[in-house]
Structure formats: C-alpha cells, structure tokens
Enzyme design. Structure first.
Site, PDB file in Angstrom:
ATOM      1  N   HIS A  91      36.956 -33.140 -18.415  1.00 55.97           N
ATOM      2  CA  HIS A  91      38.078 -33.921 -17.914  1.00 55.97           C
ATOM      3  C   HIS A  91      38.367 -35.068 -18.867  1.00 55.97           C
ATOM      4  CE1 HIS A  91      34.429 -35.810 -16.137  1.00 55.97           C
ATOM      5  NE2 HIS A  91      35.054 -36.934 -16.459  1.00 55.97           N
ATOM      6  N   TYR A 107      41.046 -37.126 -14.630  1.00 51.06           N
ATOM      7  CA  TYR A 107      41.997 -36.051 -14.327  1.00 51.06           C
ATOM      8  C   TYR A 107      41.714 -34.845 -15.211  1.00 51.06           C
ATOM      9  CZ  TYR A 107      44.967 -39.170 -11.556  1.00 51.06           C
ATOM     10  OH  TYR A 107      45.453 -40.025 -10.597  1.00 51.06           O
ATOM     11  N   THR A 108      42.038 -33.675 -14.676  1.00 54.25           N
ATOM     12  CA  THR A 108      41.977 -32.436 -15.446  1.00 54.25           C
ATOM     13  C   THR A 108      43.383 -31.860 -15.523  1.00 54.25           C
ATOM     14  OG1 THR A 108      39.739 -31.957 -14.659  1.00 54.25           O
ATOM     15  CG2 THR A 108      40.970 -30.134 -15.617  1.00 54.25           C
ATOM     16  N   CYS A 287      34.027 -29.340  -6.492  1.00 45.67           N
ATOM     17  CA  CYS A 287      34.842 -30.489  -6.883  1.00 45.67           C
ATOM     18  C   CYS A 287      35.686 -30.927  -5.695  1.00 45.67           C
ATOM     19  CB  CYS A 287      35.737 -30.153  -8.073  1.00 45.67           C
ATOM     20  SG  CYS A 287      36.526 -31.619  -8.788  1.00 45.67           S
TER      21      CYS A 287
END
Length: 314
Positions: A91, A107-108, A287
């Site tokens: 990420h 964030y990804t 996640c």
C-alpha cells in the site's frame, strides 16, 4: 613425423571448429548484451513514480461519482511514461494538512503497474454528521472529495509486509531482517468495507496471469447493501470465473427486498461455508476494521484450524 599432406586437413578442421566456437561466443555475447539492454530500456521507458523515503505530490486529473458516497479519483504520475511502482499486496500513504493537522492514511489503488502514467483510487466518502460514532466523518476521504481538478495530494510508498509474487507465492516480512515465502493453491480473503481494495488488487493480478491457477474465496462484510464497494466488478469476475473465484457477502442490516447472502457479523458458519478448508496449501488474507479482524475473523479462522502461518492481516 606428420607430412604436409596429413597436416593440412587437420589444421583446416581445427581452424573451422575454433571459428565456429568464436562465432557462437560472439552471438551469445551479443544476445546477452541485447537482452540486458532491452531490459534496461524497458525499465528506462517506465521509471518508478513512488519513493519510500519521501513524499511525492500527484495531481488529480479525473473524479468520477460511482454512488452517492463513493468516488473514483485518478491522479497523474510525473510523466505519461511513469509506472506507479507498487508491488501487489503493498500500500501507500496519502498525507495532507487538514484543519491545521497532518492527516496520514494508507490506501491501495485499484490500478496496477500495468497502467502507465496514472493511478486510480476508489474511496468511500464518510461525510461529517452522518455516523454518530464518527461525527467528523472521514477527514481524508472528505478532503479528497473536495480536491479540485489539478489539486495535489502527497504520497509516499510502497509500504507493507506482504508482497504477492504470483502463482500462489507470497513473501511475508516477519521482522526487519527476516522474510518467509508462503505458497498456496487456495486463497481465502475476508474483507470489510474499504478493505476490499487490496483484495481486488490481488484478484486482478491472479486472473491476468495464465500461469496462476490459484483458487480464490472472498467473504466481504459491510454495514448495508449500499455500502458494498466495487460490487459490480466483483460479481462480473465471479460470473466469468465460477470455478476460480467464489464470492459471498454479509451485511449488518439486510435490505428490505430479498437478500440471498448472509446477515450479521462474520461468524464460524460463514468461515466454514465460504472460506477454503484449512490445509498446508491454504492462505487467508484479512483486511478491514481492527475489531472485525480481532473479534470476528481470527477467532473463527482458528476454530477451523488456522494459525498465524496461514493467515495475514494487511
């Protein structure tokens, strides 16, 4: 003693062999050099945009409204030839001064290094005054939603302890100086809310590789049906790959109309029915909100025989 007539054919044959060896060495050397040059040229064509040690400002070029509270943001890289440089499973951190305070969030992106010159983020905007537990809403998501075209956001990365290497192989950093490689044939994924983005990144990578035959199972938890991010794409993938991608949803509050999926928090039965059965060739990615991971995912996985060598929380 060998006379001239006997010596001449041997000399010619020896010279021919030496000549052929020389040509072979020359061609091999040239091919090796060309291969290296080609690899270097390819790398030069697509330099890496991210820097793990310093922030880079990227400009917003597009904003798409997906739902009333979900947006797709596209940011331009330094040039149209740059690639982001984010390994699958990693990420990056976005940071901004908001209300006089530095706000940093991981964030990804939903894009990969196959997309050149830009990256996309799909983000749910948590507005202020909507959720009683979070009266201020999501600071970063609201900031991005208000960012004008041409405005910039600071990004640093890549970061993360897991890298998906392909064909069921992954590298997991255990400590600063230690990594281990895990291998699976079946990959479970348990996601909550915006935790879907690293899962989708892995799913896309697996399906685009014809040599990767990993079978995937996704259990995706949300508060309501309307909160399900990227649902359309997930259902399209499930329809296109029914033997390789198994999809199941659960929501805290079911819709008024007929709902064929689960209701409530992730429990033992959901794990038993919608995750792969424990085995040496199985891994599970997690996640989502920390309470979901700690109180719902891990305990119910462990009831099925899993341990921390067979699951990983992003």
């Amino acid at each position: 003693m060998m006379d001239q007539k006997e010596f001449l054919p041997i000399a010619i044959a020896t010279a021919s062999v030496i000549g052929l060896i020389g040509v072979a060495i020359f061609l091999y050397s040239r091919r090796t050099c060309e291969g290296r040059s080609g690899s270097q040229a390819k790398s030069a064509r697509h330099p890496v945009a991210l820097d793990p040690k310093q922030k880079i400002a990227f400009a917003l070029t597009e904003k798409e409204v997906i739902t009333s509270d979900t947006r797709r943001f596209r940011f331009a890289l330094q040039t149209e030839q740059h690639k982001l440089g984010l390994p699958i499973g990693q990420h990056m951190y976005l940071s901004a001064m908001i209300g006089g305070q530095l706000v940093v969030r991981p964030y990804t992106p939903v894009t990969s290094d196959d997309e050149i010159g830009y990256f996309d983020l799909v983000i749910k905007v948590y507005a202020a005054g909507v959720h009683p537990r979070f009266p201020e809403g999501g600071k970063m998501s609201q900031y991005l939603d208000g960012l004008p075209i041409g405005g910039t956001i600071d990004v640093r990365g890549p970061s993360g302890k897991l890298t998906y290497l392909g064909q069921g192989r992954m590298s997991v950093r255990i400590s600063k100086d230690e990594e281990e490689t895990r291998v699976c044939k079946k990959l479970g994924m348990m996601a909550g809310g915006t935790g879907i983005t690293p899962m989708l990144q892995v799913v896309r990578q697996i399906l685009k590789d014809p040599e990767d035959h990993t079978e995937m199972y996704l259990l995706f938890a949300n508060q309501t049906e309307g909160d399900i991010l990227l649902r359309e794409e997930l259902e399209e993938i499930a329809a296109a790959h029914p033997d390789r991608f198994h999809l199941w949803f659960t929501v805290d509050t079911p819709p008024a109309q007929e709902w064929r999926f689960s209701t409530g928090f992730i429990d033992e039965n959901m794990v038993k029915e919608h995750m792969p059965t424990f085995g040496d060739d199985v891994q599970v990615f997690l996640c989502g909100p920390p309470p979901m991971i700690k109180f719902a995912c891990v305990p119910n996985l462990e009831k099925q025989g899993f341990n921390d060598k067979h699951y990983f929380a992003f």
